[in-house]
Design a protein around this motif. Sequence first.
Motif, PDB file in Angstrom:
ATOM      1  N   PHE A  93       0.798  -1.224   0.000  1.00  0.00           N
ATOM      2  CA  PHE A  93       0.000   0.000   0.000  1.00  0.00           C
ATOM      3  C   PHE A  93       0.836   1.282   0.000  1.00  0.00           C
ATOM      4  O   PHE A  93       0.294   2.361  -0.168  1.00  0.00           O
ATOM      5  CB  PHE A  93      -0.988  -0.008   1.168  1.00  0.00           C
ATOM      6  CG  PHE A  93      -2.143  -0.938   0.915  1.00  0.00           C
ATOM      7  CD1 PHE A  93      -3.228  -0.537   0.150  1.00  0.00           C
ATOM      8  CD2 PHE A  93      -2.121  -2.235   1.400  1.00  0.00           C
ATOM      9  CE1 PHE A  93      -4.276  -1.405  -0.120  1.00  0.00           C
ATOM     10  CE2 PHE A  93      -3.169  -3.106   1.139  1.00  0.00           C
ATOM     11  CZ  PHE A  93      -4.245  -2.694   0.376  1.00  0.00           C
ATOM     12  N   ASP A  94       2.151   1.178   0.161  1.00  0.00           N
ATOM     13  CA  ASP A  94       3.010   2.365   0.131  1.00  0.00           C
ATOM     14  C   ASP A  94       3.981   2.372  -1.044  1.00  0.00           C
ATOM     15  O   ASP A  94       4.659   3.351  -1.279  1.00  0.00           O
ATOM     16  CB  ASP A  94       3.832   2.473   1.426  1.00  0.00           C
ATOM     17  CG  ASP A  94       2.979   2.845   2.625  1.00  0.00           C
ATOM     18  OD1 ASP A  94       1.789   3.159   2.432  1.00  0.00           O
ATOM     19  OD2 ASP A  94       3.498   2.814   3.752  1.00  0.00           O
ATOM     20  N   TRP A  95       4.084   1.282  -1.766  1.00  0.00           N
ATOM     21  CA  TRP A  95       5.041   1.150  -2.856  1.00  0.00           C
ATOM     22  C   TRP A  95       4.273   1.193  -4.173  1.00  0.00           C
ATOM     23  O   TRP A  95       3.307   0.468  -4.363  1.00  0.00           O
ATOM     24  CB  TRP A  95       5.783  -0.178  -2.691  1.00  0.00           C
ATOM     25  CG  TRP A  95       6.795  -0.555  -3.717  1.00  0.00           C
ATOM     26  CD1 TRP A  95       6.714  -1.629  -4.560  1.00  0.00           C
ATOM     27  CD2 TRP A  95       8.052   0.053  -4.008  1.00  0.00           C
ATOM     28  NE1 TRP A  95       7.831  -1.705  -5.340  1.00  0.00           N
ATOM     29  CE2 TRP A  95       8.678  -0.679  -5.023  1.00  0.00           C
ATOM     30  CE3 TRP A  95       8.705   1.172  -3.497  1.00  0.00           C
ATOM     31  CZ2 TRP A  95       9.915  -0.351  -5.553  1.00  0.00           C
ATOM     32  CZ3 TRP A  95       9.942   1.504  -4.016  1.00  0.00           C
ATOM     33  CH2 TRP A  95      10.544   0.750  -5.027  1.00  0.00           C
ATOM     34  N   ILE A  96       4.685   2.047  -5.072  1.00  0.00           N
ATOM     35  CA  ILE A  96       4.022   2.196  -6.365  1.00  0.00           C
ATOM     36  C   ILE A  96       4.672   1.256  -7.385  1.00  0.00           C
ATOM     37  O   ILE A  96       5.887   1.267  -7.551  1.00  0.00           O
ATOM     38  CB  ILE A  96       4.115   3.649  -6.887  1.00  0.00           C
ATOM     39  CG1 ILE A  96       3.542   4.636  -5.872  1.00  0.00           C
ATOM     40  CG2 ILE A  96       3.447   3.779  -8.251  1.00  0.00           C
ATOM     41  CD1 ILE A  96       2.062   4.521  -5.631  1.00  0.00           C
ATOM     42  N   PHE A  97       3.848   0.460  -8.044  1.00  0.00           N
ATOM     43  CA  PHE A  97       4.315  -0.427  -9.100  1.00  0.00           C
ATOM     44  C   PHE A  97       3.914   0.163 -10.449  1.00  0.00           C
ATOM     45  O   PHE A  97       3.016   1.000 -10.530  1.00  0.00           O
ATOM     46  CB  PHE A  97       3.693  -1.824  -8.960  1.00  0.00           C
ATOM     47  CG  PHE A  97       4.300  -2.636  -7.857  1.00  0.00           C
ATOM     48  CD1 PHE A  97       5.434  -3.395  -8.072  1.00  0.00           C
ATOM     49  CD2 PHE A  97       3.732  -2.653  -6.595  1.00  0.00           C
ATOM     50  CE1 PHE A  97       6.007  -4.153  -7.063  1.00  0.00           C
ATOM     51  CE2 PHE A  97       4.290  -3.410  -5.571  1.00  0.00           C
ATOM     52  CZ  PHE A  97       5.425  -4.156  -5.808  1.00  0.00           C
ATOM     53  N   THR A  98       4.576  -0.298 -11.484  1.00  0.00           N
ATOM     54  CA  THR A  98       4.232   0.136 -12.839  1.00  0.00           C
ATOM     55  C   THR A  98       4.081  -1.073 -13.746  1.00  0.00           C
ATOM     56  O   THR A  98       4.626  -2.139 -13.465  1.00  0.00           O
ATOM     57  CB  THR A  98       5.324   1.048 -13.443  1.00  0.00           C
ATOM     58  OG1 THR A  98       6.549   0.308 -13.549  1.00  0.00           O
ATOM     59  CG2 THR A  98       5.530   2.297 -12.619  1.00  0.00           C
ATOM     60  N   SER A  99       3.332  -0.862 -14.815  1.00  0.00           N
ATOM     61  CA  SER A  99       3.257  -1.871 -15.873  1.00  0.00           C
ATOM     62  C   SER A  99       2.930  -1.148 -17.168  1.00  0.00           C
ATOM     63  O   SER A  99       2.373  -0.058 -17.161  1.00  0.00           O
ATOM     64  CB  SER A  99       2.213  -2.950 -15.567  1.00  0.00           C
ATOM     65  OG  SER A  99       0.920  -2.413 -15.614  1.00  0.00           O
TER      66      SER A  99
ATOM     67  N   THR B 268       2.536   3.717 -19.615  1.00  0.00           N
ATOM     68  CA  THR B 268       2.942   3.253 -18.290  1.00  0.00           C
ATOM     69  C   THR B 268       1.796   3.478 -17.312  1.00  0.00           C
ATOM     70  O   THR B 268       1.275   4.591 -17.199  1.00  0.00           O
ATOM     71  CB  THR B 268       4.199   4.001 -17.807  1.00  0.00           C
ATOM     72  OG1 THR B 268       5.247   3.786 -18.760  1.00  0.00           O
ATOM     73  CG2 THR B 268       4.653   3.484 -16.450  1.00  0.00           C
ATOM     74  N   ASP B 269       1.398   2.408 -16.631  1.00  0.00           N
ATOM     75  CA  ASP B 269       0.324   2.460 -15.637  1.00  0.00           C
ATOM     76  C   ASP B 269       0.969   2.405 -14.249  1.00  0.00           C
ATOM     77  O   ASP B 269       1.781   1.526 -13.977  1.00  0.00           O
ATOM     78  CB  ASP B 269      -0.616   1.264 -15.850  1.00  0.00           C
ATOM     79  CG  ASP B 269      -1.765   1.239 -14.862  1.00  0.00           C
ATOM     80  OD1 ASP B 269      -2.199   2.325 -14.423  1.00  0.00           O
ATOM     81  OD2 ASP B 269      -2.234   0.129 -14.534  1.00  0.00           O
ATOM     82  N   TYR B 270       0.624   3.359 -13.391  1.00  0.00           N
ATOM     83  CA  TYR B 270       1.126   3.402 -12.018  1.00  0.00           C
ATOM     84  C   TYR B 270      -0.007   2.950 -11.101  1.00  0.00           C
ATOM     85  O   TYR B 270      -1.142   3.418 -11.235  1.00  0.00           O
ATOM     86  CB  TYR B 270       1.552   4.822 -11.647  1.00  0.00           C
ATOM     87  CG  TYR B 270       2.691   5.339 -12.486  1.00  0.00           C
ATOM     88  CD1 TYR B 270       4.006   5.153 -12.090  1.00  0.00           C
ATOM     89  CD2 TYR B 270       2.457   6.012 -13.686  1.00  0.00           C
ATOM     90  CE1 TYR B 270       5.067   5.615 -12.860  1.00  0.00           C
ATOM     91  CE2 TYR B 270       3.504   6.474 -14.466  1.00  0.00           C
ATOM     92  CZ  TYR B 270       4.806   6.279 -14.045  1.00  0.00           C
ATOM     93  OH  TYR B 270       5.845   6.731 -14.817  1.00  0.00           O
ATOM     94  N   PHE B 271       0.304   2.051 -10.163  1.00  0.00           N
ATOM     95  CA  PHE B 271      -0.753   1.557  -9.286  1.00  0.00           C
ATOM     96  C   PHE B 271      -0.175   1.042  -7.965  1.00  0.00           C
ATOM     97  O   PHE B 271       1.012   0.780  -7.840  1.00  0.00           O
ATOM     98  CB  PHE B 271      -1.550   0.438  -9.974  1.00  0.00           C
ATOM     99  CG  PHE B 271      -0.711  -0.732 -10.407  1.00  0.00           C
ATOM    100  CD1 PHE B 271      -0.512  -1.813  -9.565  1.00  0.00           C
ATOM    101  CD2 PHE B 271      -0.111  -0.744 -11.663  1.00  0.00           C
ATOM    102  CE1 PHE B 271       0.268  -2.889  -9.964  1.00  0.00           C
ATOM    103  CE2 PHE B 271       0.662  -1.815 -12.075  1.00  0.00           C
ATOM    104  CZ  PHE B 271       0.850  -2.886 -11.225  1.00  0.00           C
ATOM    105  N   VAL B 272      -1.071   0.895  -6.998  1.00  0.00           N
ATOM    106  CA  VAL B 272      -0.747   0.312  -5.694  1.00  0.00           C
ATOM    107  C   VAL B 272      -1.233  -1.130  -5.749  1.00  0.00           C
ATOM    108  O   VAL B 272      -2.411  -1.392  -6.016  1.00  0.00           O
ATOM    109  CB  VAL B 272      -1.440   1.105  -4.560  1.00  0.00           C
ATOM    110  CG1 VAL B 272      -1.222   0.447  -3.220  1.00  0.00           C
ATOM    111  CG2 VAL B 272      -0.949   2.544  -4.551  1.00  0.00           C
ATOM    112  N   SER B 273      -0.333  -2.068  -5.523  1.00  0.00           N
ATOM    113  CA  SER B 273      -0.663  -3.487  -5.739  1.00  0.00           C
ATOM    114  C   SER B 273      -1.765  -4.003  -4.817  1.00  0.00           C
ATOM    115  O   SER B 273      -2.566  -4.841  -5.231  1.00  0.00           O
ATOM    116  CB  SER B 273       0.594  -4.348  -5.599  1.00  0.00           C
ATOM    117  OG  SER B 273       1.112  -4.250  -4.292  1.00  0.00           O
TER     118      SER B 273
END
Length: 192
Positions: free
Chosen positions: A161-167, A173-178
Amino acid sequence: MIIYLTKESRERLSIPTTSEMKTDMKLLAEKVIEKESGDKLLEWGAKLFYFDRRKCLQVVNFASKFTLILIDVKVKDIADIPNFMAMYMFDIYKNDLVTTKLLKRFFQEYLFVAYSALKDKSIITTLNHTQRVYLEDGYRLYEFIENNVMQSKKLNYKINFDWIFTSKVDGETDYFVSGEKFAELLKKRYKQ
């Protein structure tokens, strides 16, 4: 569910490949892999790393990049890895009653976990990046020790909930919280 492990992780944790399993377990594992392969919500990548000379396992979901860190994993604990994952997931979502209900359904439907070789380059990159950058090759785990006790539940909550992932999606590029993405995908699967 399928947990794909790096070669080093399989060897160090003595996890047999499907071809090395006993006949009845081999047939079950092959059936799970055949049925669930390609369903990214059911696929997880895993990589071993060390913290304070203890074996730790980073496990990441293919669809959401939901990540769990299992600390001090021993060879005798291998059969319990799915239980450890479930325990952390229920703790992470303990205040989200809808997701908790869906997790119960999810684990009831997918009881058996098969292990296979990790070949997905995107997931390998995610595992390596998270280990190197977020976990600082294990050194960051010292931040989660309070009164000589590892706060692994806190670690697993924060990484999701604090680390931003991308795909990459259609070249964007999509930025999201896993943690949010995994819950969304569960709700979508069960149409909640």
